[in-house]
Design a protein around this motif. Structure first.
Motif, short mmCIF file in Angstrom:
data_model
loop_
_atom_site.label_atom_id
_atom_site.label_comp_id
_atom_site.label_asym_id
_atom_site.label_seq_id
_atom_site.Cartn_x
_atom_site.Cartn_y
_atom_site.Cartn_z
N ARG A 152 0.98 -1.17 0.01
CA ARG A 152 0.10 -0.01 -0.14
C ARG A 152 1.17 1.06 0.20
N ALA A 153 1.83 1.00 0.58
CA ALA A 153 3.10 2.12 0.32
C ALA A 153 3.63 2.56 -0.61
N GLY A 154 3.47 1.25 -1.71
CA GLY A 154 4.31 1.51 -3.20
C GLY A 154 5.88 0.64 -2.86
N LEU A 155 6.11 -0.47 -1.42
CA LEU A 155 7.09 -0.32 -1.71
C LEU A 155 6.74 -2.27 -2.16
N PHE A 156 7.79 -3.44 -2.20
CA PHE A 156 7.60 -4.71 -1.96
C PHE A 156 8.52 -4.90 -0.91
N ILE A 206 14.98 2.71 6.38
CA ILE A 206 15.98 3.37 6.10
C ILE A 206 17.01 3.66 4.83
N LEU A 207 17.38 2.38 4.50
CA LEU A 207 18.24 2.45 3.95
C LEU A 207 18.07 3.26 2.33
N LYS A 208 16.70 2.71 2.17
CA LYS A 208 15.45 3.24 1.44
C LYS A 208 14.88 4.67 0.91
N ALA A 209 15.17 5.43 2.22
CA ALA A 209 14.53 6.45 2.72
C ALA A 209 15.53 7.06 2.70
N ARG A 210 17.09 6.92 3.13
CA ARG A 210 18.28 7.93 3.22
C ARG A 210 19.22 7.94 2.03
N SER A 288 -6.57 6.19 9.95
CA SER A 288 -5.26 6.59 10.74
C SER A 288 -4.75 8.30 10.14
N THR A 289 -3.98 9.03 10.32
CA THR A 289 -3.92 10.03 9.93
C THR A 289 -2.57 9.38 9.02
N LEU A 290 -2.24 8.00 10.13
CA LEU A 290 0.01 7.16 8.34
C LEU A 290 -0.82 6.31 8.10
N GLY A 291 -2.10 5.95 8.11
CA GLY A 291 -2.84 5.48 7.36
C GLY A 291 -2.79 6.33 5.12
N PHE A 292 -3.01 6.93 6.19
CA PHE A 292 -3.55 8.26 4.46
C PHE A 292 -1.88 8.55 3.94
N GLU A 293 -0.85 8.62 4.61
CA GLU A 293 0.43 9.01 4.10
C GLU A 293 0.27 8.05 3.86
N ILE A 294 0.30 6.91 4.38
CA ILE A 294 0.68 5.81 3.90
C ILE A 294 0.16 5.43 2.00
N ARG A 305 4.48 14.56 -1.59
CA ARG A 305 5.12 15.91 -1.15
C ARG A 305 4.64 16.69 -1.24
N THR A 306 3.92 17.32 -2.13
CA THR A 306 3.78 18.44 -2.43
C THR A 306 2.15 19.33 -1.19
N ALA A 307 1.67 17.53 -1.17
CA ALA A 307 1.03 18.13 -0.12
C ALA A 307 1.61 18.13 1.63
N GLY A 308 2.18 17.53 1.28
CA GLY A 308 3.60 18.64 2.79
C GLY A 308 3.94 16.60 3.99
N VAL A 309 3.24 15.36 2.77
CA VAL A 309 3.98 14.38 3.79
C VAL A 309 5.32 14.45 3.42
N SER A 310 6.14 13.59 4.69
CA SER A 310 7.28 13.52 4.77
C SER A 310 7.87 11.63 4.67
N VAL A 311 7.19 11.70 2.81
CA VAL A 311 7.98 11.10 2.12
C VAL A 311 8.85 9.49 2.81
N ASN A 312 9.49 9.95 3.06
CA ASN A 312 11.08 9.22 3.79
C ASN A 312 10.79 8.73 5.22
N ARG A 313 9.99 9.29 6.21
CA ARG A 313 9.87 9.12 6.62
C ARG A 313 7.69 7.74 6.62
N THR A 314 7.81 7.84 5.82
CA THR A 314 6.92 6.61 5.89
C THR A 314 7.22 5.93 5.25
N ILE A 315 8.17 5.93 4.72
CA ILE A 315 8.55 4.61 4.06
C ILE A 315 9.69 3.94 5.25
N ILE A 316 9.94 4.49 6.22
CA ILE A 316 11.18 4.31 7.20
C ILE A 316 9.92 3.50 8.55
#
Length: 439
Positions: A152-156, A206-210, A288-294, A305-316
């Motif tokens: 759901r977060a676009g991650l495999f 962390i490796l994906k986000a950073r 939840s708000t976190l679920g919306f961000e995911i 990102r345009t809406a202010g979501v921290s994608v890197n934090r969401t990935i972690i």
């Protein structure tokens, strides 16, 4: 959960960005509003969205087709079918009778082993198959939820296998080495398994986000690392005591899931943990708000990102949650059925979880039903082999065919002559097409 400050009727930044590609007619031609032609080749995420958008009817037919093909394979390798085929034109009824017997044996033995054994001589033996199916589904549901959250977060998350192993090591250690009161001991062991999986899931996140590392490659490599760690720790005295390498001591009874129906059934309270986890994932993703961000990060990272979501934090955070769910999957065998840690503790749960998540369309309820289905197939395999002399590999072939059909929707639509998604129209879409044509 915070309220969306956007006035009713106005598009949110994410929705505006997602719909900024142009009108339906322009999208069909690959021509956006700015007049510049863009590449319309499908990406990996678009393929995943098509798989997860498959309807329930489509998935049902995919399962039925896979089972029918499995039955055909049983008939094709049946010696009696080969024998009657040698004089097919002389006595065709013999051939078709043996083919029918093969089909009947396949489905009857699968039903007897997975749902209800109507040939058993006692009531406990009659109902034991359904309890075995539910028991087998516990790690599949939990691991499937792990993969589904990542999807759901676009991650495999291909690393559920390694996360299960680390969860088994930590949860098993708590169950073997610690001495706590019964209820508390079980809770701590469960939390330990979740913590072990979460730590192992945080690494690729962390490796994906950073660093932009590919999560598929990282998780596959971590699977191998976890497997070697398991082999190492199962040679230490902490786990094996005075026993032999490859199998730990039994966990203490205070850290084990109690049996729901008692002996001789293996059904334990781990199924409640799996259902609670499914409920938590539903709340997380849908309320939840976190679920919306995911979901936003998985649908369109740039718009998020345009809406202010921290994608890197969401990935972690997503990978930590996925790892924790995979770690909980280890409690099924370690604290439930086997009650020890071995080299085969993860079995193939981590890889079967990918199929379960796809089959369940990455929805918690769908994952629960898909886990029950695969648990039933695994439970029925033993009866198929013992009673009907059907190789257990046929069940695995059927599972693989289900994966193929779910991952290739156009193939099933071609076989069944089903309309593709582009041919399904709604009243609103028809009105939009008319408005575009008029403009």
């Amino acid at each position: 959960m915070t309220q969306d400050p956007t006035p009713a009727g106005d598009p949110t930044p994410i929705a505006a960005d997602m719909h900024a590609a142009g009108t339906p007619a322009q999208e069909a031609e690959g021509q956006p509003e700015d007049g510049k032609r863009r590449d319309r080749r499908p990406s990996g995420q678009s393929v995943m969205r098509e798989i997860m958008a498959s309807s329930g009817v489509f998935i049902f037919f995919a399962i039925v087709l896979a089972l029918i093909i499995g039955a055909i394979l049983v008939a094709a390798f049946n010696p009696r079918v080969h024998e009657t085929a040698s004089y097919l034109f002389a006595r065709p009824t013999d051939f078709f009778f043996e083919v029918w017997q093969s089909f009947r044996g396949f489905f009857a033995s699968l039903f007897r082993g997975a749902v209800f054994d109507y040939e058993a001589t006692s009531v406990p033996r009659m109902v034991k198959p359904i309890t075995e199916s539910i028991t087998n589904s516990v790690p599949l549901i939990l691991a499937g939820l792990s993969v589904a959250v990542a999807f759901r977060a676009g991650l495999f998350n291909i690393g559920a296998q390694g996360q299960i192993i680390i969860g088994a090591l930590v949860g098993g250690y708590v169950g073997i080495a610690w001495q706590l009161p019964p209820v508390l001991h079980l809770l701590v062991a469960v939390l330990g398994a979740a913590l072990g999986g979460a730590i192992w899931g945080a690494i690729p996140g962390i490796l994906k986000a950073r660093a932009g590392a590919n999560e598929v490659i990282v998780t596959i490599m971590l699977n191998s690392v976890a497997l070697y760690l398991l082999s190492y720790f199962l040679k230490t005295k902490t786990y094996i005591g005075q026993g032999f390498a490859g199998k730990s001591e039994q966990i203490t009874s205070s850290a084990a899931f109690p049996l729901i129906l008692g002996s001789p059934f293996r059904l334990h309270y781990g199924i409640l943990l799996a259902l609670l986890a499914a409920g938590f994932v539903w709340w997380l993703l849908e309320r939840s708000t976190l679920g919306f961000e995911i979901r936003a990060a998985g649908a369109n990272p740039a718009a998020a990102r345009t809406a202010g979501v921290s994608v890197n934090r969401t990935i972690i955070v997503t990978m930590i949650i996925a790892g924790a769910l995979a770690g909980l999957a280890a409690t099924g065998p370690v604290l439930g059925t086997e009650r020890f840690v071995s080299n085969g503790v993860a079995a193939s749960f981590g890889f079967d979880a990918i199929t379960v998540a796809l089959l369940g369309r990455s929805k918690p309820l769908g994952v629960v039903f898909a886990g029950l289905l695969f648990g039933a197939l695994n439970a029925g395999a033993a009866t198929m082999q013992a009673a009907a002399q059907i190789p257990v590999d046929i069940v695995q072939v059927s599972q693989a065919i289900i994966v193929l059909f779910i991952a290739a929707p156009p193939l099933v639509r071609w076989l069944l002559r089903l309309p593709g998604p582009e041919r399904r129209t709604t009243p609103r879409s028809r009105v939009q097409k008319k408005e575009v044509a008029a403009a």
